[in-house]
Structures are given as C-alpha cells and as structure tokens.
Write an enzyme that holds these catalytic residues in place. Structure first.
Site, PDB file in Angstrom:
ATOM      1  N   GLU A 108      -2.647  63.466 -61.108  1.00 50.95           N
ATOM      2  CA  GLU A 108      -2.412  62.350 -62.020  1.00 50.95           C
ATOM      3  C   GLU A 108      -2.114  61.052 -61.262  1.00 50.95           C
ATOM      4  O   GLU A 108      -1.226  60.276 -61.638  1.00 50.95           O
ATOM      5  CB  GLU A 108      -1.262  62.681 -62.987  1.00 50.95           C
ATOM      6  N   GLU A 160      -5.137  69.797 -68.127  1.00 45.01           N
ATOM      7  CA  GLU A 160      -3.821  70.136 -68.684  1.00 45.01           C
ATOM      8  C   GLU A 160      -3.897  69.962 -70.197  1.00 45.01           C
ATOM      9  O   GLU A 160      -3.986  68.848 -70.703  1.00 45.01           O
ATOM     10  CB  GLU A 160      -2.716  69.253 -68.099  1.00 45.01           C
TER      11      GLU A 160
END
Length: 608
Positions: free
Chosen positions: A180, A255
C-alpha cells in the site's frame, strides 16, 4: 564399504527426489492468471504464521481447504526475523519456510508478502525497533542506511523462501513488492529499488503491488501486476486496474475485508456475513481473483500489537485478540461466516470438485478459580539501572518492548503540575512508592497536579510501550518512553535513573525478599494449575486491571479492563495434562490473586 554404499544410495535418492520436484509456470494471461498455461482463479485467505501456534498451522490449512480456498496469503515480519540488528531468527514459530511447505502438503498455493513494511495492525508496521537507533535512518525511503539494512533483510528472506516459488518447484505463486505504498508516497524510483532488491534476493517469479482504490496511481509500478484493496464492485475493480495495466487482466483484489480489527476502549467490530456473500458471489462470477483479509486472524501475542494515530483522533493501540470477526474465529473454529462463504465458493468450483468436510470444532475446557501463590512488587525486583541527566527513550536504552521505570529525587514540601512531554504511551506515577496518578496518551492525559510531602521525595514514572504506530506518516515518530522531558512546577527535572523491564524471559524474574513495602506497585504473581485434560480455554481477566499473562512460558498478550477484550485465548497446544505454570504482571490492581478460565471468549465488553 556398507556405510559408503548406504551414503551413496541416500545421496542419490535425495538428489533424485529434488530433481523430480515439479516446476510450474504462473503467468499473466489476457484476462486471467495462467497456471501451467491454464486459467486459474485465486481464491485466497490471509493467515499470519506468528498469530497461530506452529503446532496448529496444519489444522488452519485444513480449514482453509474446507472453506474452498485454493491459496493462502501471509506477510513476512521483519521485526520477528531480525529482532536485533544482524541477528536473524527463522526458528520455531518464525519458521516461515515450514509454514509454506505445510500449505503445499495440504494442497494450497501461497501468496507471499515480504515487504519490510506490512502494516497488519503489527508493532511498527513490521519494522524492527532498532532501525530508530540508527541516526538519520528513514524507513520507506531512499535513505542509504535504510536501503542497506533492508537489502540485508530481504536477502535473508530470499534464502528461506525464494526456492519455494512455483518456478522452482514450490507453491509460492507470486510475491508482493512493498505494501500500500501509494497511501504513503508516490516515489516510483523507490518502488523500482524495491523490485530490484526482490529480484536480486531470488524472487524471480511474478511480482505485484497492491493499493486502495484512490492510491493505485501512486503505488503502481509499471511492469508489475497492480492489485486493488478494499473494493469489490466487479466493474469498478476492472475499470481501475485497466487504467494501470493497459487494459490487460488478470484482476486481483489483494485485500478483501469481511470485517475489521479492534483497539482498546472501542466497541468490538462485527459485520454480518449477509453483507458480503452477494459481493463475494459477484466477484467470483466475474472471474476476479481474491485474497480475503483476514480468513483467520488469530492472536497478536507478546508485544507485537501496533497502533493507529491520526491528526484528528487519539492514539489507538490495538488489542491482543485479532479475531477480526473472520470466517475462522480466534481459536480456528468455523463460524457462521465461514459456512456462508463456503456455500458461495461451492457455486464456483470446477465440475466434479468436492470440498472436504468441515472439521469439527476444537475441544474447549473451563478451569475452576485458583489462587496465585507467589507475588513480588516491581520495586523489589529492579534490574541494574542506567543513569543519565535526561530521561532516555526505550530506543536509547536499546530496549525493544515492555516497560521502563524512570526514577529521580526531587525536593518536596510544594505543590505543582507534573507534565511528561510526549509520553509514549501509558504511565503510573509514584511518590515514595505510593501511586498518585495515571497518565494515558490515548486520551491526551500527560499531566497531573502533585502535592509533595516535605523533605526529599522519590519520583517514579513507570512507562508502558503500548505498541508503535503501524500506519501513516507517524511511522517516523515512533520512539517510546519519556521521549522529551519531565516538568514539575514549571521547571525541567533532571538526573534520572532508568530500569528496563522488557519481559522477554518471565522465568528469570524470581520472587525476592521484600525490601520496599509498596502495596500499590505493579506486581508479578505466579502460580500453578492442574489439568486432567487439555483443550482451548480463555482466561477471564474481567476482575483484573491491566497487564500481561504467560502460560507455560508463552506470552499470551495483554489484557485491560476497559475492553472490549476481557479474555486471553490459551491454545490447547500450549497446555499439559497435569501441572501448568502461569505468571501475571498486573499494573492497576496488584491485590488481585484469583484466576479462572472459561470456554468462550469475551471480546465485546467495554467498561466505563
């Protein structure tokens, strides 16, 4: 001669067996992943090896297969594998290679996430504390010291895991670069340095990046597969990923969140499965691959919980339970969410494929109340101290986790405001070993008024590291303890003595003859309980205050009466028929001495 022939035969068999490992190809097709040239849809769930006892890894893998998963994902945690600079540990519960191999034996592929930054509600986002002792080192940057330490680490990880990639005969399908990163910065040169390090460490298979939808542009590196986090609308997933991959699939939700985590003082998070079954069905029907975060949360034991901190909200340390309201509960049992997700996945199995039966729930036990038999107060077990004019941080003291007692002498007979500037994170304040107050970073409480008795008085400030921040810009401001200075009545207090309590070996702290009578001091209590049979159980700490528990040497994590977590999970794998040892470090209610255990967790009880 017989020994020589036996040696040659064994050597031939081992070499022949290795050479016969089946190597696979795993590639990007036009719209799908290709495993050995055939379309393959990843249906993955996240399991973190340190959050599950090693003895139970295989059981969790079997549960994954029973829900219909064909893959599992896991981070790799730098602070576990290099807890002190240059000292690597891949043994016991840190044996990530064994975790991957067990997955293969159970028919599961693996997605590996060894980015040195993992977030994961994990202490310092996975970074080892000692990086902060290197002057000028800046994590998640092109700063040379950081890159040098990062390279040494990823090379050690490569030695363990690169041979387990599919193109080398293993079961690791692909490897994630950074984590991320687009939510943190947008330096493509830094991302490319990451990619090169991974390749040099032996990760020569398929690499990818993952980011939340708004941050993909920042976090995507051309040439790697982009993946999306937190979005499950099939059209939006495809539209966003097409922008960054030249309209070419496959599409991967790295995710997918079926629920959320908890932190101290906030309600337990639960999300009904019904809110997600339709979304899961739509994603799988669209041919999109998925990794649910989490499939099984487990427990963040020891001092490994992280914390969140934002400009507009207080410091939020996470609880020890990482139940996550996931398809498998904290102990690894199937939930209603598990069964509903399984029913969805069954609709998308290939013709003739049948899922294994769901394993039966694990046995649980209760333990009748028993009394802890020995107790020592903190002031009677002080280790050797360190003297310094100004208070030293945990990092200055080369202490990773736990607690530090800060002590000084000041003149009494006066009243004033005591302030601990930049306290991190929780503190008990004592005057002449009598507790006079509590400080708490969560609620921005860093000061209290003191009315000192006459004469010279001893001021003790006992500070707890409640977890380093794991997300956002405050990663760079993560030192612990008294990080600035202590002021009383407008003047800085100097000349401190510091006593470290890392609690990395509770058995080394033995009861000593009481020298200081301090009934309000934190206490270390020990005891024994006997079992006729073993099973999972939950220590009920509802009547206790705040602290840590060890059973048979295993640190089970933290408890705190404010909730929402009131129990500590004890895996059956760590219990014995007969005698079991327990130790409790209690900060707020040192008079407590009765322990009990129940057969169900309490994860949703807040106290006022």
């Amino acid at each position: 001669m017989r020994k020589i022939l036996l040696f040659i035969l064994c050597f031939y068999c081992s070499v022949n067996g290795f050479s016969q490992q089946v190597k696979h190809s795993f590639e990007l097709g036009q719209n799908e992943f290709l495993l050995d040239g055939k379309p393959f849809q990843i249906i993955s769930g996240e399991i973190h090896y340190p959050r599950v006892p090693k003895e139970a890894w295989r059981e969790r893998m079997k549960m994954a297969r029973a829900m219909g998963l064909n893959t599992i994902g896991t981070y790799v945690f730098w602070n576990l594998h290099e807890p002190q600079k240059g000292k690597f540990d891949f043994s016991g519960n840190n044996d990530i290679a064994e975790f991957v191999k067990i997955a293969k034996e159970e028919g599961l592929w693996v997605i590996l996430r060894p980015s040195p930054y993992v977030c994961a509600e994990w202490e310092f986002g996975g970074y080892p504390y000692w990086l902060q002792t290197e002057k000028g080192l800046v994590v998640r940057s092109k700063e040379s010291q950081y890159l040098n330490e990062y390279k040494k680490y990823i090379n050690e990880v490569g030695k363990q895991l690169a041979p387990l990639q599919v193109n080398h005969g293993g079961n690791v399908l692909m490897v994630q670069v950074e984590n991320e990163y687009g939510s943190y910065a947008a330096d493509k040169d830094y991302l490319d340095i990451n990619r090169k390090m991974f390749v040099e460490a032996g990760f020569d298979g398929l690499l990818y990046t993952c980011d939340p939808e708004p941050d993909i542009k920042n976090g995507y590196l051309p040439g790697l597969l982009p993946a999306i986090n937190g979005q499950d609308d099939p059209e939006r997933v495809k539209a966003m990923l097409n922008k960054h991959h030249e309209g070419k699939g496959p599409y991967f939700i790295a995710e997918w969140y079926p629920a959320w985590f908890d932190w101290w003082g906030a309600p337990h998070h639960t999300v009904p499965a019904e809110q997600y079954t339709g979304k899961l069905d739509a994603v799988l029907a669209a041919g999109i691959s998925i990794n649910m975060y989490m499939f099984h949360g487990g427990t963040t034991r020891g001092f490994m919980n992280g914390a969140n901190y934002k400009d507009v909200s207080p410091y939020e340390p996470q609880i020890s339970s990482y139940d996550y309201d996931a398809p498998l509960d904290e102990a690894g049992n199937a939930t209603g969410k598990f069964r509903q997700f399984r029913a969805v996945i069954e609709k998308h199995l290939t013709k003739g494929e049948i899922l294994p039966a769901i394993p039966a729930p694990k046995p649980t036990i209760s333990i009748k109340p028993f009394k802890l038999i020995s107790k020592s107060n903190l002031f009677n077990v002080l280790p050797a101290g360190v003297n310094n004019e100004k208070p030293l941080t945990f990092e200055d003291l080369k202490q990773d986790y736990g607690y530090v007692l800060y002590r000084t002498k000041i003149s009494g007979g006066r009243k004033g405001l005591l302030q601990v500037k930049q306290l991190r994170d929780f503190a008990l304040v004592f005057i002449n070993q009598k507790r006079v107050g509590v400080l708490d970073r969560r609620v921005l409480l860093d000061s209290l008024t003191l009315d000192l008795p006459k004469g010279e008085v001893t001021l003790d400030i006992f500070v707890e590291n409640m977890g380093r921040i794991n997300y956002g810009k405050y990663l760079l401001e993560n030192k612990k303890g008294v990080t600035e200075k202590v002021i009383f009545a407008g003047k800085e207090i100097k000349n401190w003595q510091m006593f470290g309590f890392p609690f990395n070996n509770i058995s080394a702290i033995a009861p000593k003859k009481a020298i200081v009578n301090a009934p309000e001091a934190p206490s270390i209590s020990k005891g024994i309980f006997n079992l006729e049979k073993v099973g999972d159980t939950y220590l009920d700490m509802t009547e206790w205050g705040k602290g840590i528990v060890w059973v048979n040497g295993h640190n089970l994590g933290k408890y705190w009466s404010i909730g929402p977590q009131q129990t500590l999970y004890v895996p059956k794998e760590w219990l014995h028929v007969g005698k079991n040892e327990i130790a409790v470090f209690e900060l707020l209610k040192p008079g407590q001495e009765i322990i009990t255990a129940i057969d169900k967790p309490i994860l949703n009880k807040l106290s006022k």
